[in-house]
Motif scaffolding. Structure first.
Motif, PDB file in Angstrom:
ATOM      1  N   ILE A 264      -6.292  -2.713  -4.358  1.00  0.00           N
ATOM      2  CA  ILE A 264      -7.533  -2.979  -4.849  1.00  0.00           C
ATOM      3  C   ILE A 264      -7.755  -4.435  -5.484  1.00  0.00           C
ATOM      4  O   ILE A 264      -8.768  -5.063  -5.419  1.00  0.00           O
ATOM      5  CB  ILE A 264      -8.080  -1.692  -5.838  1.00  0.00           C
ATOM      6  CG1 ILE A 264      -8.050  -0.511  -5.101  1.00  0.00           C
ATOM      7  CG2 ILE A 264      -9.313  -2.167  -6.466  1.00  0.00           C
ATOM      8  CD1 ILE A 264      -8.091   0.780  -5.991  1.00  0.00           C
ATOM      9  N   ASP A 265      -6.609  -4.602  -6.252  1.00  0.00           N
ATOM     10  CA  ASP A 265      -6.648  -6.050  -6.912  1.00  0.00           C
ATOM     11  C   ASP A 265      -6.399  -7.120  -6.196  1.00  0.00           C
ATOM     12  O   ASP A 265      -6.746  -8.361  -6.528  1.00  0.00           O
ATOM     13  CB  ASP A 265      -5.729  -5.980  -8.165  1.00  0.00           C
ATOM     14  CG  ASP A 265      -6.037  -5.031  -9.222  1.00  0.00           C
ATOM     15  OD1 ASP A 265      -7.001  -4.428  -9.417  1.00  0.00           O
ATOM     16  OD2 ASP A 265      -4.871  -4.386  -9.736  1.00  0.00           O
ATOM     17  N   HIS A 266      -5.982  -7.052  -4.904  1.00  0.00           N
ATOM     18  CA  HIS A 266      -5.803  -8.053  -3.918  1.00  0.00           C
ATOM     19  C   HIS A 266      -6.816  -8.485  -3.240  1.00  0.00           C
ATOM     20  O   HIS A 266      -7.302  -7.310  -2.306  1.00  0.00           O
ATOM     21  CB  HIS A 266      -4.494  -7.679  -3.105  1.00  0.00           C
ATOM     22  CG  HIS A 266      -4.164  -8.731  -1.805  1.00  0.00           C
ATOM     23  ND1 HIS A 266      -3.782 -10.076  -2.038  1.00  0.00           N
ATOM     24  CD2 HIS A 266      -4.656  -8.720  -0.656  1.00  0.00           C
ATOM     25  CE1 HIS A 266      -3.538 -10.557  -1.137  1.00  0.00           C
ATOM     26  NE2 HIS A 266      -4.083  -9.948  -0.061  1.00  0.00           N
ATOM     27  N   ALA A 267      -7.448  -9.687  -3.265  1.00  0.00           N
ATOM     28  CA  ALA A 267      -8.522 -10.024  -2.372  1.00  0.00           C
ATOM     29  C   ALA A 267      -8.233 -10.481  -0.847  1.00  0.00           C
ATOM     30  O   ALA A 267      -7.642 -11.538  -0.858  1.00  0.00           O
ATOM     31  CB  ALA A 267      -9.194 -11.108  -2.929  1.00  0.00           C
ATOM     32  N   GLY A 268      -8.456  -9.581   0.037  1.00  0.00           N
ATOM     33  CA  GLY A 268      -8.220 -10.002   1.346  1.00  0.00           C
ATOM     34  C   GLY A 268      -7.651  -8.674   2.344  1.00  0.00           C
ATOM     35  O   GLY A 268      -7.523  -7.662   1.741  1.00  0.00           O
ATOM     36  N   PRO A 269      -7.214  -8.837   3.290  1.00  0.00           N
ATOM     37  CA  PRO A 269      -6.922  -7.873   4.104  1.00  0.00           C
ATOM     38  C   PRO A 269      -5.714  -7.283   3.815  1.00  0.00           C
ATOM     39  O   PRO A 269      -4.852  -8.146   3.921  1.00  0.00           O
ATOM     40  CB  PRO A 269      -7.104  -8.235   5.703  1.00  0.00           C
ATOM     41  CG  PRO A 269      -6.805  -9.953   5.787  1.00  0.00           C
ATOM     42  CD  PRO A 269      -7.332 -10.405   4.256  1.00  0.00           C
ATOM     43  N   VAL A 270      -5.245  -6.026   4.162  1.00  0.00           N
ATOM     44  CA  VAL A 270      -4.083  -5.364   3.815  1.00  0.00           C
ATOM     45  C   VAL A 270      -3.863  -4.179   4.961  1.00  0.00           C
ATOM     46  O   VAL A 270      -4.923  -3.538   5.027  1.00  0.00           O
ATOM     47  CB  VAL A 270      -3.935  -4.645   2.416  1.00  0.00           C
ATOM     48  CG1 VAL A 270      -2.712  -4.091   2.266  1.00  0.00           C
ATOM     49  CG2 VAL A 270      -4.357  -5.777   1.359  1.00  0.00           C
ATOM     50  N   TYR A 271      -2.741  -4.025   5.317  1.00  0.00           N
ATOM     51  CA  TYR A 271      -2.405  -2.852   6.090  1.00  0.00           C
ATOM     52  C   TYR A 271      -1.278  -2.009   5.378  1.00  0.00           C
ATOM     53  O   TYR A 271      -0.171  -2.556   4.967  1.00  0.00           O
ATOM     54  CB  TYR A 271      -1.746  -3.265   7.398  1.00  0.00           C
ATOM     55  CG  TYR A 271      -1.345  -2.142   8.283  1.00  0.00           C
ATOM     56  CD1 TYR A 271      -2.056  -0.970   8.574  1.00  0.00           C
ATOM     57  CD2 TYR A 271       0.241  -1.807   8.671  1.00  0.00           C
ATOM     58  CE1 TYR A 271      -1.662   0.208   9.304  1.00  0.00           C
ATOM     59  CE2 TYR A 271       0.426  -0.782   9.265  1.00  0.00           C
ATOM     60  CZ  TYR A 271      -0.179   0.132   9.805  1.00  0.00           C
ATOM     61  OH  TYR A 271       0.173   1.315  10.629  1.00  0.00           O
ATOM     62  N   MET A 272      -1.444  -0.817   5.012  1.00  0.00           N
ATOM     63  CA  MET A 272      -0.591   0.082   4.331  1.00  0.00           C
ATOM     64  C   MET A 272      -0.393   1.326   5.270  1.00  0.00           C
ATOM     65  O   MET A 272      -1.232   2.008   5.632  1.00  0.00           O
ATOM     66  CB  MET A 272      -0.996   0.513   3.155  1.00  0.00           C
ATOM     67  CG  MET A 272      -0.052   1.396   2.300  1.00  0.00           C
ATOM     68  SD  MET A 272      -0.200   1.828   0.523  1.00  0.00           S
ATOM     69  CE  MET A 272      -1.369   3.061   0.611  1.00  0.00           C
TER      70      MET A 272
END
Length: 335
Positions: A171-179
């Motif tokens: 949530i705090d990271h600005a950008g695309p993430v795959y978990m």
């Protein structure tokens, strides 16, 4: 039911206590509860799902105006997620790993990664955890595919606590993430950890002979079991939890290489292109001249459906098999 009503503890302020009060939840269920709790604190959060909703889902029950079930339409879900992200929402898109990473691969590449959209793709059924559904529901290539996309951050938490901490960090990271998550495995590791930082590995166990580098619900638990078995054979094993595959913590790889004689990667993913590939890239790029033993899903599709555990054993992904392969490799090196 709110998180504070589930045993009287708060998932946000005391996740370890909340997990003790809710011992039977799998990591994918924990993710749902975590996101629902964090959405109470952050009005930007939106959840999109591809036919994963149902009675009792905490996010749907508590945030109906921010929950959208798109049905079995993963590409549409990703297009919608990227559009919503561009107008200021923090969007979580939730589906099965083989469909989010491959069926909607073009949308992930062009809608998420290319413009660096603030979308978090969270996928269950990682590896062969969708066991009895057969290869159509196995995700053994997802990390290799998404790790290769510029700008994509790739996570694979090891247990329930790490799933909560990773969700907060996303949530705090600005950008695309795959978990990447599994299916129904309940993972609760006892190893102490000093918080959670994206891109920074955690050493769960020190050792001087072998460096076991692992990720995910299966990989880390198997590595820890293998380390215990190796210790009984007089072999000291270091265990590193590489929860972030991209950006890879190269310093942790280098430190492990310096402290041990053999590097071993353990993961529920094809041995091509996942953690094993990433560690080999680091070893070659830094000129370490070290052998890397890659343990994971072999380069094949399973022709028959079966239980999760039986498929893992078929690929040598259990503590006993990993310890045996490590001992054999060490014996060969001595000779």
């Amino acid at each position: 039911m709110s998180e504070t009503q589930m045993g009287g503890t708060d998932l946000s302020s005391d996740p370890e206590a909340w997990l003790r009060d809710n011992p039977k939840l799998s990591n994918r269920q924990i993710f749902r509860h975590a996101l629902a709790r964090f959405a109470e604190q952050d009005p930007r959060l939106v959840l999109l799902e591809a036919d994963l909703g149902g009675g009792g889902d905490p996010f749907e029950a508590r945030h109906k105006d921010r929950y959208f079930n798109l049905g079995i339409c993963e590409a549409t879900m990703l297009d919608m997620a990227c559009g919503m992200a561009h107008v200021g929402h923090v969007v979580f898109a939730h589906t099965f790993a083989p469909f989010g990473a491959m069926r909607a691969c073009e949308q992930v590449r062009l809608g998420m990664a290319y413009p660096r959209a603030n979308v978090k793709l969270v996928c269950d059924y990682g590896g062969v955890s969708g066991a009895f559904f057969g290869p159509t529901h196995h995700a053994i290539e997802d990390l290799a595919i998404l790790r290769s996309m510029p700008g994509m951050l790739v996570l694979s938490p090891a247990d329930g606590l790490e799933t909560i901490l990773a969700t907060r960090a996303m949530i705090d990271h600005a950008g695309p993430v795959y978990m990447r998550l599994g299916r129904n495995r309940v993972s609760r590791l006892e190893e102490p950890r000093g918080g959670f930082t994206l891109g920074r590995a955690l050493c769960f166990r020190e050792g001087s002979d072998v460096g076991l580098i692992a990720h995910g619900e299966v990989g880390v638990s198997v590595a820890l079991e293998a380390a215990q078995r190796l210790e009984s054979q007089g072999v000291s094993a270091r265990v590193v939890n590489m929860h972030t595959l991209k950006p890879l913590d190269e310093a942790a790889v280098l430190e492990t290489a310096e402290r041990t004689r053999l590097l071993v990667t353990v993961e529920e993913h094809t041995i091509l292109g996942g953690l094993g590939g990433a560690v080999c890239e680091t070893v070659c790029a830094r000129g370490l001249g070290r052998q890397v033993l890659r343990i994971g899903i072999q380069d094949r599709y399973d022709p028959l459906a079966g239980s999760h555990e039986s498929l893992l054993r078929g690929h040598g992904l259990d503590g006993a098999a990993v310890a045996e392969r490590v001992l054999a490799s060490l014996s060969t090196r001595r000779n």
